[in-house]
Design a protein around this motif. Structure first.
Motif, PDB file in Angstrom:
ATOM      1  N   VAL A   1     -50.500 -44.215 -60.887  1.00 18.92           N
ATOM      2  CA  VAL A   1     -49.917 -43.057 -59.950  1.00 18.92           C
ATOM      3  C   VAL A   1     -50.927 -42.010 -59.526  1.00 18.92           C
ATOM      4  N   VAL A   2     -52.097 -41.861 -60.017  1.00 17.61           N
ATOM      5  CA  VAL A   2     -53.200 -40.715 -59.436  1.00 17.61           C
ATOM      6  C   VAL A   2     -53.711 -41.301 -58.278  1.00 17.61           C
ATOM      7  N   THR A   3     -53.726 -42.643 -57.962  1.00 19.09           N
ATOM      8  CA  THR A   3     -54.538 -42.901 -56.925  1.00 19.09           C
ATOM      9  C   THR A   3     -53.406 -43.702 -55.867  1.00 19.09           C
TER      10      THR A   3
ATOM     11  N   PHE B   1     -54.449 -26.302 -56.600  1.00 24.95           N
ATOM     12  CA  PHE B   1     -54.119 -27.750 -57.513  1.00 24.95           C
ATOM     13  C   PHE B   1     -53.304 -27.329 -58.458  1.00 24.95           C
ATOM     14  N   ASP B   2     -52.242 -28.464 -58.912  1.00 26.60           N
ATOM     15  CA  ASP B   2     -51.729 -28.550 -60.111  1.00 26.60           C
ATOM     16  C   ASP B   2     -52.688 -28.500 -61.248  1.00 26.60           C
ATOM     17  N   GLY B   3     -52.763 -27.854 -62.152  1.00 23.68           N
ATOM     18  CA  GLY B   3     -53.957 -27.954 -63.235  1.00 23.68           C
ATOM     19  C   GLY B   3     -53.741 -29.335 -63.904  1.00 23.68           C
ATOM     20  N   ALA B   4     -52.445 -29.559 -64.418  1.00 23.01           N
ATOM     21  CA  ALA B   4     -52.129 -30.907 -64.979  1.00 23.01           C
ATOM     22  C   ALA B   4     -52.615 -32.169 -64.167  1.00 23.01           C
TER      23      ALA B   4
ATOM     24  N   GLU C   1     -46.341 -32.747 -54.404  1.00 22.95           N
ATOM     25  CA  GLU C   1     -46.487 -34.218 -54.900  1.00 22.95           C
ATOM     26  C   GLU C   1     -47.064 -34.496 -56.425  1.00 22.95           C
ATOM     27  N   GLN C   2     -48.292 -33.467 -56.482  1.00 25.89           N
ATOM     28  CA  GLN C   2     -48.903 -33.595 -57.468  1.00 25.89           C
ATOM     29  C   GLN C   2     -47.835 -33.295 -58.721  1.00 25.89           C
ATOM     30  N   LYS C   3     -47.135 -32.409 -58.680  1.00 26.05           N
ATOM     31  CA  LYS C   3     -46.191 -31.566 -59.756  1.00 26.05           C
ATOM     32  C   LYS C   3     -45.220 -32.859 -60.082  1.00 26.05           C
ATOM     33  N   GLU C   4     -44.694 -33.702 -59.166  1.00 23.88           N
ATOM     34  CA  GLU C   4     -43.792 -35.046 -59.259  1.00 23.88           C
ATOM     35  C   GLU C   4     -44.641 -35.969 -60.142  1.00 23.88           C
ATOM     36  N   ILE C   5     -45.747 -36.261 -59.587  1.00 21.87           N
ATOM     37  CA  ILE C   5     -46.623 -37.170 -60.567  1.00 21.87           C
ATOM     38  C   ILE C   5     -46.865 -36.740 -61.974  1.00 21.87           C
ATOM     39  N   VAL C   6     -47.144 -35.449 -62.054  1.00 17.29           N
ATOM     40  CA  VAL C   6     -47.100 -35.124 -63.384  1.00 17.29           C
ATOM     41  C   VAL C   6     -45.878 -35.298 -64.316  1.00 17.29           C
TER      42      VAL C   6
ATOM     43  N   ILE D   1     -45.663 -38.682 -65.129  1.00 19.55           N
ATOM     44  CA  ILE D   1     -46.667 -39.188 -66.185  1.00 19.55           C
ATOM     45  C   ILE D   1     -45.995 -38.771 -67.544  1.00 19.55           C
ATOM     46  N   GLU D   2     -45.622 -37.342 -67.553  1.00 20.12           N
ATOM     47  CA  GLU D   2     -45.333 -36.749 -68.880  1.00 20.12           C
ATOM     48  C   GLU D   2     -44.131 -37.700 -69.328  1.00 20.12           C
ATOM     49  N   PHE D   3     -43.058 -38.160 -68.465  1.00 16.11           N
ATOM     50  CA  PHE D   3     -41.846 -38.958 -69.012  1.00 16.11           C
ATOM     51  C   PHE D   3     -42.379 -40.191 -69.575  1.00 16.11           C
ATOM     52  N   GLU D   4     -43.257 -40.997 -68.746  1.00 15.23           N
ATOM     53  CA  GLU D   4     -43.631 -42.291 -69.112  1.00 15.23           C
ATOM     54  C   GLU D   4     -44.508 -42.182 -70.391  1.00 15.23           C
ATOM     55  N   MET D   5     -45.692 -41.218 -70.555  1.00 13.84           N
ATOM     56  CA  MET D   5     -46.238 -41.094 -71.666  1.00 13.84           C
ATOM     57  C   MET D   5     -45.434 -40.700 -72.879  1.00 13.84           C
ATOM     58  N   ALA D   6     -44.289 -39.971 -72.761  1.00 16.00           N
ATOM     59  CA  ALA D   6     -43.537 -39.852 -73.917  1.00 16.00           C
ATOM     60  C   ALA D   6     -42.970 -41.053 -74.477  1.00 16.00           C
TER      61      ALA D   6
END
Length: 429
Positions: free
Chosen positions: A211-213, A332-335, A381-386, A389-394
């Motif tokens: 997702v980050v690429t 940037f969104d830092g996360a 879009e960075q925030k949406e990706i974060v 990722i947080e949802f999937e990682m959880a």
């Protein structure tokens, strides 16, 4: 996990020790002083080097593994002690944590270690399993005196008084066979679950890298990034370099600030100055030369950037003056930046931009670092990706946590079963 209803012996007597309590009436309550006979044979410098560890007892030493060889190995090994297969050997400074065992190898150990022959008839496997059980490790702890952090000197007199339960030899052999069978099965179950955890962690990396690429929209128009390792990226994403995104800063004279560490596992964290195991580097009294890292800045251990020791800081504090500190030049969104730059893809880039100087230390080349590519979408879009990722990682972290709990339960069950068998609380023959 509870022990199944194993049968018990017909007759029990008081052992005379609170930690052991009742024992089978036909077992002998002995003491280590009468079970072991010290030996000290030297002038065998041609034999393989052995190590004595908490995890595995006596093992062959990997002299090529610099990470596990903190102790200096002299050129002249004639003073090292010989350990023969079947003898009991011990690191007396770490006996309190279980660094001892019956050796399956013939080799040599530090002259400061203890080596023993058996003074009674023992099945070596039974003795090794029993003496390395949690019950006996506790006894060695109470027989040791602290001299410095991680080092407790074993008191010989108190060691000799440690009680040891001795079943008849045939029973020792039966108990060893029983425990070998049961613990092998449990170890295999643990190994399977550890493999499943490794796959889940790999899955996390795959999701993050994807997702980050590539973003979240599988139907988005794509373009060639011009970077072999990245390939196609969404057409509306920007291709940049770290040199144009990061501005080096070096703000000092803040010794009152919290000490930070930069690790491969977690990025920038608050340093636990009390944890001697993780504080190999000397901390000077004067911290005025340490660099300030503000929350939201990017900090890096330049000698370990090749393994991912960097990240966006959530804390304000100070780091070693040898580290790099940067402010982000663009919005940037830092996360997002932190998650992307710490993914395996970018860690690989930092490896290519580093030059080896010694084992475990690769110096980051500033020029090549500035040329490391970084791709990114809009901040929205960075925030949406974060969030994705947080949802999937959880979800994955929940699955990992469940398997870790299962592993701990298996290990606890294994320890309980061993303690019960070697103290006669259950009858296994």
């Amino acid at each position: 996990m509870q022990l199944p209803q194993y049968p018990r012996y017909d007759d029990y007597v008081d052992s005379g020790f609170d930690w052991i309590k009742n024992v089978p009436g036909h077992w002998t309550v002995s003491k280590l002083g009468s079970c072991l006979s010290p030996v000290s044979k030297k002038n065998h410098g041609d034999k393989p080097l052995l190590s004595i560890t908490r995890e595995a007892g006596v093992i062959e030493r990997d002299v090529e593994d610099q990470d596990s060889n903190h102790n200096f190995i002299p050129d002249d090994l004639s003073n090292y002690k010989l350990v023969r297969e079947g003898q009991f050997a011990m690191n007396k400074m770490k006996a309190w944590q279980g660094s001892y065992g019956v050796s399956e190898h013939t080799g040599i150990v530090s002259p400061a270690y203890y080596v023993f022959d058996f003074a009674k008839s023992f099945d070596p496997r039974f003795f090794n399993i029993a003496i390395r059980s949690k019950l006996y490790v506790s006894y060695f702890g109470s027989a040791s005196d602290g001299v410095r952090i991680g080092q407790w000197d074993l008191n010989k007199t108190r060691m000799k008084a440690i009680p040891f339960l001795v079943p008849p030899l045939e029973e020792q052999q039966a108990i060893a066979r029983f425990l070998d069978d049961k613990t092998d099965k449990m170890d295999q179950a643990v190994k399977i679950k550890e493999g499943q955890i490794a796959l889940l962690r790999e899955r996390k990396q795959i999701i993050i890298q994807e997702v980050v690429t590539k973003g979240l929209d599988p139907d988005a128009p794509m373009k060639d990034s011009g970077i072999d390792w990245i390939g196609q990226i969404p057409a509306h994403w920007t291709v940049d370099t770290l040199g144009s995104l990061l501005f080096p800063v070096s703000e000092k004279n803040h010794p009152e600030k919290t000490l930070l560490s930069v690790t491969r596992e977690q990025g920038v964290i608050v340093r636990d100055v009390e944890d001697q195991e993780s504080n190999h580097n000397f901390i000077p009294d004067d911290l005025s030369g340490y660099k300030l890292v503000r929350a939201g800045q990017f900090a890096m251990n330049k000698m370990k950037a090749w393994q991912g020791s960097y990240g966006i800081s959530e804390h304000t504090g100070i780091v070693s003056p040898a580290y790099f500190v940067f402010s982000l030049l663009k919005d940037f969104d830092g996360a997002f930046f932190n998650t992307a730059i710490r993914s395996k893809l970018y860690v690989t880039f930092f490896g290519q931009a580093s030059d080896g100087v010694r084992i475990g230390q690769w110096d980051l080349n500033k020029t090549r670092m500035k040329a490391i590519p970084f791709i990114y979408p809009s901040v929205e879009e960075q925030k949406e990706i974060v969030k994705h990722i947080e949802f999937e990682m959880a979800k994955i972290d929940g699955a990992i946590e469940l398997k870790e709990r299962q592993i701990e339960a298996l290990k606890e069950y294994k320890a309980t079963l061993i303690n019960a068998a070697v103290t006669g609380k259950i009858k296994v023959i």
